[in-house]
Design an enzyme around this catalytic site. Structure first.
Site, PDB file in Angstrom:
ATOM      1  N   ARG A 111       2.871  -9.284   0.638  1.00 20.36           N
ATOM      2  CA  ARG A 111       3.555  -9.123   1.913  1.00 20.36           C
ATOM      3  C   ARG A 111       2.993 -10.168   2.884  1.00 20.36           C
ATOM      4  O   ARG A 111       1.798 -10.223   3.123  1.00 20.36           O
ATOM      5  CB  ARG A 111       3.371  -7.727   2.500  1.00 20.36           C
ATOM      6  CG  ARG A 111       3.892  -7.639   3.942  1.00 20.36           C
ATOM      7  CD  ARG A 111       4.177  -6.237   4.436  1.00 20.36           C
ATOM      8  NE  ARG A 111       3.015  -5.399   4.584  1.00 20.36           N
ATOM      9  CZ  ARG A 111       3.046  -4.184   5.162  1.00 20.36           C
ATOM     10  NH1 ARG A 111       4.187  -3.701   5.640  1.00 20.36           N
ATOM     11  NH2 ARG A 111       1.957  -3.457   5.254  1.00 20.36           N
ATOM     12  N   ASP A 125      -3.559   2.029   8.859  1.00 20.52           N
ATOM     13  CA  ASP A 125      -3.480   0.575   8.920  1.00 20.52           C
ATOM     14  C   ASP A 125      -2.900   0.216  10.276  1.00 20.52           C
ATOM     15  O   ASP A 125      -2.820   1.053  11.174  1.00 20.52           O
ATOM     16  CB  ASP A 125      -2.684  -0.013   7.749  1.00 20.52           C
ATOM     17  CG  ASP A 125      -1.204   0.353   7.777  1.00 20.52           C
ATOM     18  OD1 ASP A 125      -0.744   0.996   8.737  1.00 20.52           O
ATOM     19  OD2 ASP A 125      -0.495  -0.012   6.824  1.00 20.52           O
TER      20      ASP A 125
END
Length: 546
Positions: free
Chosen positions: A165, A447
């Site tokens: 990603r 996160d």
């Protein structure tokens, strides 16, 4: 001075062994070419985001882009899904450090998304070391020696399919400066990944595999299509070798799912329900007109506007031949607490069973202990050699109103929820500044996305002067300061005892959280505000000397 020398390209990150190894003269010329072709378009699109925000703040409602009227509901298909991405039942995600990459690839998951974005602090060392780790994983040569002397390597078979990603369009890679401008972090991640791996991947009968985050429009998808086409041509691999999956984690992206699929139809193989960033995007974009959302634990995937988002994602993907990938199970089993783990596994099973009933073809987990649990659910639900559910196309009509009606029946805003937000944000920001992009807090993997929700809710509650239902207190600046002080004090005690990751950066985290919550204007991204605080990183003074 960085060893490789290319006119008008300055590398102002430290010349570490890995950085010098990958950022050769040829690589820097490639990066500069990508930047010069596409950075102006990227910056223009970021301006368009802010222009749209002004209209949303004034109460304007979005409408379908008229230029795509002919493609909506039409029988076109995206590219064929290659063999290595047909079965995506369980995808594990994590940062790009060497040990984590090996562990995730050996976890038994279908795929591993190596995350340069929300699960990684974008320090120069993390980003360049991560590129080397992905290169070595692609070639199969990656290894890591643990402190106990045991060497970790990839197993001989059953290794997960590797995807990366990239960082989002909004972020700069300020350690690479081209023609006086910092390079786009998205383009740096994509271009370096393809430069280091694409030819090897094509020789293996595969190609580059990427997740692309935080798109807010079909125009942004079109830019990605052009960047990838350019990179394929420059590197010299067959056109269409690359496959991408788009994270639908913004409201703008959700409203233009079909258009995004169309613009990327040459490369796209799926959409993912990035649920945590999506909730953050709701607060950010509709902050002026929406009601305050309740405690984040109550904003589940079963509330009407989140269910509408999931239904539309499955519908658009399957209508046009793409995989629909479900959201993250952020729960972290506690191996020292069997009772807590039992409760966690029940939550995960319930969540993933609901997703399977919705029609997803795969889903995300944050911890390797969840891989076999979720894999069994897919085996039970699909079975018989079936690897996806693309034949299931929801028939419900999902309108813009369904997606934009942000109501949570029975939702409550509480002091407990405010404390959870403050503590989670402080812990995450401290870890992020220390160089760790993902951290377990209260059996949840936090996160950047969950930290963004936490600070966004605090900002929203403060602006709306909400009443905390469990105490009757108004959530104003005084209440925030009081709760902030108490939660910070509790965390400092843990830091003093050596039980809090990133504890030495709590003061910086507290100051940044104050800035984000108390600022009159909503700050677009926590990570852009925190980037300049990374120890030993780029700063304005360094840039001025070039």
């Amino acid at each position: 001075m960085f060893p490789a020398d290319v006119p008008s390209v300055h590398v102002i990150g430290r010349p570490t062994k890995n950085a010098v190894e990958i950022l050769t003269k040829d690589a820097l010329e490639f990066l500069a070419s990508v930047h010069r072709h596409f950075n102006k378009r990227r910056k223009d699109l970021l301006v368009q985001r802010q222009e749209k925000q002004v209209l949303l703040d004034q109460g304007a409602l979005p409408s379908p882009p008229p230029e795509y009227a002919q493609i909506r509901g039409a029988p076109w298909k995206v590219r064929e899904t290659p063999a290595d991405l047909q079965k995506r039942w369980v995808e594990i995600t994590g940062p790009v450090d060497r040990k984590q990459v090996i562990s995730a690839l050996n976890s038994g998951a279908s795929c591993f998304m190596a995350d340069f974005e929300d699960a990684s602090t974008p320090s120069w060392e993390n980003m360049t070391n991560g590129q080397v780790n992905i290169r070595d994983a692609t070639s199969g040569t990656i290894s890591f020696r643990r402190p106990d002397g045991k060497e970790m390597r990839l197993r001989s078979e059953g290794v997960a399919t590797l995807l990366i990603r990239t960082r989002g369009w909004h972020l700069d890679e300020k350690h690479v400066v081209v023609d006086g401008e910092p390079m786009s972090a998205s383009m740096f991640d994509c271009a370096m990944y393809m430069w280091l791996n694409a030819k090897t991947q094509v020789a293996q009968g595969k190609g580059p595999r990427m997740y692309l985050p935080k798109l807010e429009s079909a125009a942004e998808a079109r830019l990605w299509a052009d960047v990838i086409s350019f990179c394929e041509s420059y590197i010299g691999i067959p056109r269409g070798s690359s496959c991408v999956t788009i994270l639908i984690e913004t409201v703008g992206g959700a409203l233009e799912m079909e258009e995004i699929l169309f613009e990327l139809r040459e490369f796209i193989v799926g959409l993912n329900a990035g649920r945590w960033d999506y909730i953050f995007s709701i607060i950010k974009r509709y902050r002026a007109t929406m009601p305050a959302l309740p405690d984040r634990a109550q904003v589940t995937m079963t509330v009407p506007f989140m269910q509408a988002y999931t239904t539309k994602l499955v519908q658009m993907c399957h209508l046009h031949g793409a995989h629909a990938i479900g959201g993250m199970a952020a729960n972290v089993p506690n191996r020292k607490d069997p009772k807590a783990t039992e409760e966690i596994l029940k939550k995960v099973v319930d969540d993933k069973s609901r997703e399977l009933q919705d029609g997803v073809d795969g889903t995300w987990v944050a911890h390797p202990d969840l891989v076999p649990v979720v894999m069994r659910l897919f085996e039970q639900h699909l079975g018989g050699g079936q690897v996806h559910q693309k034949h299931k196309i929801p028939t419900a009509r999902v309108s813009f109103s369904d997606i934009l009606t942000f109501q949570v029946p029975g939702g409550r805003i509480t002091e407990k929820g405010a404390r959870v937000n403050i503590s989670a944000a402080l812990q995450y920001i401290a870890c992020w500044i220390s160089g760790q992009g993902a951290v377990a807090v209260n059996n949840l993997m936090e996160d950047a996305a969950t930290a963004e929700i936490s600070r966004a809710q605090l900002w929203q509650w403060l602006r709306k002067g909400v009443v905390l239902e469990d105490t009757g207190r108004v959530f104003d600046k005084r209440t925030f300061a009081h709760l902030h002080h108490e939660e910070l004090s509790a965390l400092r005690q843990k830091a003093a005892a050596g039980t809090l990751p990133g504890g030495r950066y709590l003061s910086q985290a507290a100051a940044l959280l104050d800035h984000l919550v108390l600022s009159d204007s909503f700050r677009e991204f926590l990570t852009t505000e925190a980037y300049v605080q990374l120890p030993g990183q780029w700063n304005e003074g360094t840039q001025a000397k070039l």
